[in-house]
Design a protein around this motif. Structure first.
Motif, PDB file in Angstrom:
ATOM      1  N   LYS A  63       0.834  -1.205   0.000  1.00  0.00           N
ATOM      2  CA  LYS A  63       0.000   0.000   0.000  1.00  0.00           C
ATOM      3  C   LYS A  63       0.866   1.252   0.000  1.00  0.00           C
ATOM      4  N   ARG A  64       1.925   1.216   0.783  1.00  0.00           N
ATOM      5  CA  ARG A  64       2.808   2.375   0.892  1.00  0.00           C
ATOM      6  C   ARG A  64       3.489   2.671  -0.447  1.00  0.00           C
ATOM      7  N   ILE A  65       3.990   1.631  -1.113  1.00  0.00           N
ATOM      8  CA  ILE A  65       4.674   1.851  -2.393  1.00  0.00           C
ATOM      9  C   ILE A  65       3.682   2.294  -3.461  1.00  0.00           C
ATOM     10  N   ASN A  66       2.446   1.802  -3.404  1.00  0.00           N
ATOM     11  CA  ASN A  66       1.424   2.258  -4.347  1.00  0.00           C
ATOM     12  C   ASN A  66       1.108   3.733  -4.131  1.00  0.00           C
ATOM     13  N   ARG A  67       1.078   4.154  -2.881  1.00  0.00           N
ATOM     14  CA  ARG A  67       0.824   5.561  -2.563  1.00  0.00           C
ATOM     15  C   ARG A  67       1.972   6.432  -3.094  1.00  0.00           C
ATOM     16  N   ILE A  68       3.200   5.964  -2.920  1.00  0.00           N
ATOM     17  CA  ILE A  68       4.368   6.698  -3.421  1.00  0.00           C
ATOM     18  C   ILE A  68       4.323   6.782  -4.943  1.00  0.00           C
ATOM     19  N   GLU A  69       3.959   5.680  -5.563  1.00  0.00           N
ATOM     20  CA  GLU A  69       3.838   5.672  -7.026  1.00  0.00           C
ATOM     21  C   GLU A  69       2.815   6.710  -7.479  1.00  0.00           C
ATOM     22  N   GLY A  70       1.708   6.818  -6.754  1.00  0.00           N
ATOM     23  CA  GLY A  70       0.698   7.827  -7.069  1.00  0.00           C
ATOM     24  C   GLY A  70       1.242   9.238  -6.915  1.00  0.00           C
ATOM     25  N   GLN A  71       2.063   9.448  -5.865  1.00  0.00           N
ATOM     26  CA  GLN A  71       2.690  10.760  -5.675  1.00  0.00           C
ATOM     27  C   GLN A  71       3.578  11.112  -6.863  1.00  0.00           C
ATOM     28  N   VAL A  72       4.364  10.155  -7.318  1.00  0.00           N
ATOM     29  CA  VAL A  72       5.284  10.408  -8.431  1.00  0.00           C
ATOM     30  C   VAL A  72       4.503  10.679  -9.710  1.00  0.00           C
ATOM     31  N   ARG A  73       3.439   9.931  -9.940  1.00  0.00           N
ATOM     32  CA  ARG A  73       2.607  10.194 -11.120  1.00  0.00           C
ATOM     33  C   ARG A  73       1.982  11.589 -11.036  1.00  0.00           C
ATOM     34  N   GLY A  74       1.587  11.990  -9.835  1.00  0.00           N
ATOM     35  CA  GLY A  74       1.041  13.330  -9.636  1.00  0.00           C
ATOM     36  C   GLY A  74       2.062  14.406  -9.964  1.00  0.00           C
ATOM     37  N   ILE A  75       3.309  14.165  -9.607  1.00  0.00           N
ATOM     38  CA  ILE A  75       4.383  15.101  -9.942  1.00  0.00           C
ATOM     39  C   ILE A  75       4.517  15.207 -11.459  1.00  0.00           C
ATOM     40  N   GLY A  76       4.435  14.081 -12.131  1.00  0.00           N
ATOM     41  CA  GLY A  76       4.495  14.088 -13.598  1.00  0.00           C
ATOM     42  C   GLY A  76       3.368  14.907 -14.202  1.00  0.00           C
TER      43      GLY A  76
END
Length: 140
Positions: A63-76
């Motif tokens: 769950k934590r890594i999925n949340r981080i992945e979402g953060q990075v996509r948001g930055i993109g």
């Protein structure tokens, strides 16, 4: 009626497109590494010295890594939308902090599980050296 693009608009768009291509290109894995990565992914533990130590928080880590992945996509998306630099940098800092917290959680599990097991089984020197090596990478 068509609108005319200003010269600065075209160079900004070209710059963003080049950045996207560079980021996408850096995500590609060379053929030799792709095979090694797929072999490592199929093995339960790719490291030969890695004991089978249960990770009780595996679901929380996912769950934590999925949340981080979402953060990075948001930055993109923020970059694509040409958002204010300080807002983007703030999100980059938050993503870095989230990755650091994930790394500490993994390190804690490794020390209490894997390294402790290696010490008890007489292979502690290698496990400690390996742990110190990765800790030094975080200290840079």
């Amino acid at each position: 009626m068509t609108s005319r693009a200003e010269p600065g608009d075209l160079s900004r768009k070209a710059s963003r497109a080049a950045t996207k291509r560079a980021v996408a290109g850096s995500a590609r894995v060379p053929a030799g590494r792709a095979a090694a990565a797929s072999n490592a992914a199929s093995a339960p533990h790719a490291h030969p010295h890695h004991p089978l130590v249960a990770r009780p928080d595996g679901g929380a880590l996912a769950k934590r890594i999925n949340r981080i992945e979402g953060q990075v996509r948001g930055i993109g998306r923020m970059i694509d939308e040409d958002r204010y630099c300080i807002d983007i940098l703030t999100q980059v800092s938050a993503a870095q902090s989230a990755l650091d917290a994930l790394a500490l959680q993994l390190l804690e599990h490794h020390l209490h599980g894997c390294v402790q097991h290696a010490v008890k089984s007489g292979e502690g020197d290698h496990a400690i050296a390996e742990a110190l090596e990765v800790i030094r990478k975080f200290a840079r």
